[in-house]
Each structure stands twice: as C-alpha cells, then as structure tokens.
Write a protein that holds these residues in place. Structure first.
Motif, PDB file in Angstrom:
ATOM      1  N   SER A   1       1.650  -8.643   2.171  1.00 26.31           N
ATOM      2  CA  SER A   1       1.375  -7.181   2.121  1.00 26.31           C
ATOM      3  C   SER A   1       1.656  -6.612   3.325  1.00 26.31           C
ATOM      4  CB  SER A   1      -0.158  -6.842   1.902  1.00 26.31           C
ATOM      5  OG  SER A   1      -0.316  -7.344   0.352  1.00 26.31           O
TER       6      SER A   1
ATOM      7  N   ASP B   1      -4.257 -11.433  -0.872  1.00 25.98           N
ATOM      8  CA  ASP B   1      -3.124 -10.728  -0.080  1.00 25.98           C
ATOM      9  C   ASP B   1      -2.123 -11.587  -0.311  1.00 25.98           C
ATOM     10  OD1 ASP B   1      -1.653  -9.258   1.713  1.00 25.98           O
ATOM     11  OD2 ASP B   1      -2.270 -10.534   3.361  1.00 25.98           O
TER      12      ASP B   1
ATOM     13  N   GLU C   1      -4.134  -3.378  -7.153  1.00 26.19           N
ATOM     14  CA  GLU C   1      -3.639  -4.449  -6.431  1.00 26.19           C
ATOM     15  C   GLU C   1      -4.450  -5.801  -6.809  1.00 26.19           C
ATOM     16  OE1 GLU C   1      -1.933  -4.105  -3.419  1.00 26.19           O
ATOM     17  OE2 GLU C   1      -1.553  -2.221  -4.168  1.00 26.19           O
TER      18      GLU C   1
ATOM     19  N   ASP D   1       6.865  -3.836   3.732  1.00 22.79           N
ATOM     20  CA  ASP D   1       5.969  -5.241   3.283  1.00 22.79           C
ATOM     21  C   ASP D   1       6.965  -6.290   2.893  1.00 22.79           C
ATOM     22  OD1 ASP D   1       3.653  -3.731   4.125  1.00 22.79           O
ATOM     23  OD2 ASP D   1       3.067  -3.471   2.009  1.00 22.79           O
TER      24      ASP D   1
END
Length: 167
Positions: free
Chosen positions: A139, A135, A131, A64
């Motif tokens: 990610s 995003d 989390e 990632d």
C-alpha cells in the motif's frame, strides 16, 4: 609520483586476482568431486520451475506497489483458483472465497489474468469494506519493480472473477 604508484597498484591487483582465482578453482574442484551434486548448484527452496512471480511496483516509485484493490465475485458458491502462473494449465497453489479482497498488482499480456496479493486470513471481509484488512506491504511505493516476496500470499487469478473496487 603517480608514475611510481601505477606499477605498484597493478602488482597488487594481479596478486589479489590470483588468490581469488585459486579460491574459485578450489571451490570448483570440490564441487566436481561431489558425485551427488557435480555442478555445485543448490536449488532454491520453495521454487517451482513453472512459477511466474507476481511483480509489484510497476507504476513506478510515485505510486503504491499495487495500484488497485479488487473483490472476488461471480463464483456462484465456489472458490477461485489461485495459480502459480497466468495459464489455465498452471498448477493451483491456493483457492480464495467469494468476497475476498485482493490487491491487484499486475496483469498478463492478454489481460485475462491478474497477479494478486492477498491475506490468507482475510476470508471474505465481513464489513463489506473496499480495502483488505491486512496491508501486505503493497500500500506504499517501492523503489523499483520487483517480485513480491511476502508477508502475504500471491498468485494469479482469472480477471473475470475480480471486480475493481478501488484504485
């Protein structure tokens, strides 16, 4: 046949080079006559001379873009300063609250600062999950190392106040 094409190609290259040189020369001449901007350079919008951009993709194309997730902790009621560079004297660009989830993308050489990416709208994820809610485009893998350019915010924070929760 190849011998007859070579001089023709050289002539074409020479002509095109001369026309490009004339264009560059004209641009240079125009910029030098502009008293307000004699060099012809334009400033990057939103840039700060002391800013050190957060880099993503440091793990390579198989990992990632940001390889870890952390949570801001240990502030005792205050907010964590987000700075433009990994130094105490660097200009503050933002502040984030305790409990905020952040993507950890890079570290300073002395390991005292983390280059983070975070969603400004994700103030203290109330579900307590590990989390971040957004995003932020980090990610998944990226082809090569590069500066982070959005859609979320980025900056540098003291590593003392970020607890690793995933990665």
């Amino acid at each position: 046949m190849m011998k007859s094409l070579t001089p023709a190609l050289l002539i074409c290259f020479a002509i095109s080079a001369c026309s490009e040189t004339t264009q560059v020369s004209d641009d240079l001449e125009d910029s030098q006559t502009n008293i307000a901007n004699p060099t012809g350079r334009t400033e990057r919008l939103g840039s700060n001379p002391g800013e050190r951009m957060v880099r993503i993709g440091e793990g390579g194309p198989r990992f990632d873009a940001c390889q870890a997730v952390g949570r801001v902790t240990g502030l005792r009621g205050g907010q964590l300063d987000v700075r433009i560079s990994p130094f105490d004297s660097a200009k503050q660009k933002d502040a984030i609250a305790e409990g905020q989830s952040v993507f950890i993308c890079t570290r300073s050489h002395d390991q005292q600062w983390l280059g983070i990416v975070y969603d400004k709208a994700d103030a203290a994820n109330e579900e307590g999950g590990n989390e971040p809610s957004a995003d932020c485009g980090v990610s998944s893998p990226v082809r090569s190392k590069r500066n982070y350019d959005g859609p979320c915010a980025s900056g540098w924070v003291e590593s003392t106040f970020v607890k690793l929760v995933a990665g």
